[in-house]
Design an enzyme around this catalytic site. Structure first.
Site, PDB file in Angstrom:
ATOM      1  N   HIS A  33       0.851  -1.196   0.000  1.00 14.23           N
ATOM      2  CA  HIS A  33       0.000   0.000   0.000  1.00 14.23           C
ATOM      3  C   HIS A  33       0.882   1.240   0.000  1.00 14.23           C
ATOM      4  O   HIS A  33       2.015   1.213   0.511  1.00 14.23           O
ATOM      5  CB  HIS A  33      -0.878   0.030   1.249  1.00 14.23           C
ATOM      6  CG  HIS A  33      -1.969  -0.980   1.259  1.00 14.23           C
ATOM      7  ND1 HIS A  33      -3.058  -0.874   2.085  1.00 14.23           N
ATOM      8  CD2 HIS A  33      -2.149  -2.128   0.549  1.00 14.23           C
ATOM      9  CE1 HIS A  33      -3.869  -1.898   1.891  1.00 14.23           C
ATOM     10  NE2 HIS A  33      -3.330  -2.680   0.964  1.00 14.23           N
TER      11      HIS A  33
ATOM     12  N   GLU B 252       0.868   3.897   1.803  1.00 13.32           N
ATOM     13  CA  GLU B 252       1.308   4.326   3.131  1.00 13.32           C
ATOM     14  C   GLU B 252       2.457   3.468   3.647  1.00 13.32           C
ATOM     15  O   GLU B 252       3.423   3.975   4.221  1.00 13.32           O
ATOM     16  CB  GLU B 252       0.157   4.250   4.147  1.00 13.32           C
ATOM     17  CG  GLU B 252      -1.038   5.083   3.791  1.00 13.32           C
ATOM     18  CD  GLU B 252      -2.121   4.282   3.081  1.00 13.32           C
ATOM     19  OE1 GLU B 252      -1.812   3.592   2.093  1.00 13.32           O
ATOM     20  OE2 GLU B 252      -3.284   4.363   3.502  1.00 13.32           O
TER      21      GLU B 252
ATOM     22  N   CYS C 247      -6.186   2.117   5.875  1.00 13.54           N
ATOM     23  CA  CYS C 247      -6.812   0.866   6.284  1.00 13.54           C
ATOM     24  C   CYS C 247      -6.236   0.443   7.650  1.00 13.54           C
ATOM     25  O   CYS C 247      -5.339   1.108   8.176  1.00 13.54           O
ATOM     26  CB  CYS C 247      -6.538  -0.206   5.228  1.00 13.54           C
ATOM     27  SG  CYS C 247      -4.808  -0.771   5.210  1.00 13.54           S
TER      28      CYS C 247
ATOM     29  N   CYS D  56      -2.321  -0.023   7.514  1.00 13.19           N
ATOM     30  CA  CYS D  56      -1.584   1.235   7.352  1.00 13.19           C
ATOM     31  C   CYS D  56      -1.719   2.121   8.585  1.00 13.19           C
ATOM     32  O   CYS D  56      -0.754   2.778   8.992  1.00 13.19           O
ATOM     33  CB  CYS D  56      -2.044   1.948   6.090  1.00 13.19           C
ATOM     34  SG  CYS D  56      -1.644   1.006   4.592  1.00 13.19           S
TER      35      CYS D  56
END
Length: 161
Positions: A53, A55, A83, A86
């Site tokens: 991801h 992040e 999420c 993260c």
């Protein structure tokens, strides 16, 4: 244009890079003392890694650049609400502030479904600023998924012929 909007524009540039690769268009930048320390965008499909991801990647890059896992004083700008994974990385890396664009009704853990970033039982909490350039950030995601659904529908139609 505010400082948050300026850095969110940089995160949007990263999201566009993800989209060009066929990735979900999510981008992030990490800023300390007015300087962008790291930039990243989603690479989950490209790398076939569930943790790729934006992040996670930007936090990893920042830690490498600074030579420390503690990102105290850092602000994370990301185009979509983090999420659970993260948000956990933000807490564990001691990021001071998270600024996000679009809300995530399916996985948002910075206020939508829950707020892991400000959970008082953790030993660190991050300030949260939400909805910065929300329409632009959300619009990119909506357009991406609309196009993806169109392609899948066309592929199913071709298979049935």
């Amino acid at each position: 244009m505010t400082q948050d909007e300026l850095y969110m524009k940089e995160a949007i540039k990263e999201a566009k890079k993800a989209e060009e690769k066929g990735e979900v268009p999510i981008g992030a930048v990490l800023v300390i003392n007015g300087e962008i320390i790291a930039r990243a965008h989603n690479l989950r499909e490209t790398e076939q890694r569930s943790i790729a991801h934006a992040e996670m990647l930007v936090i990893d890059e920042a830690c490498k650049a600074l030579g420390t896992w503690r990102l105290e004083g850092a602000t994370l700008y990301v185009t979509l609400e983090p999420c659970p994974m993260c948000a956990g990385a933000v807490v564990l890396s001691r990021v001071e502030k998270v600024v996000f664009g679009a809300f995530d009704p399916k996985g948002g853990c910075s206020g939508t479904l829950m707020n892991l970033l400000q959970e008082e039982r953790f030993n660190h909490q991050a300030e949260v600023v939400s909805g910065v350039l929300e329409e632009e950030c959300g619009g990119m995601l909506s357009a991406f998924f609309r196009e993806l659904r169109k392609k899948k529908k066309a592929a199913r139609k071709n298979l049935s012929e």
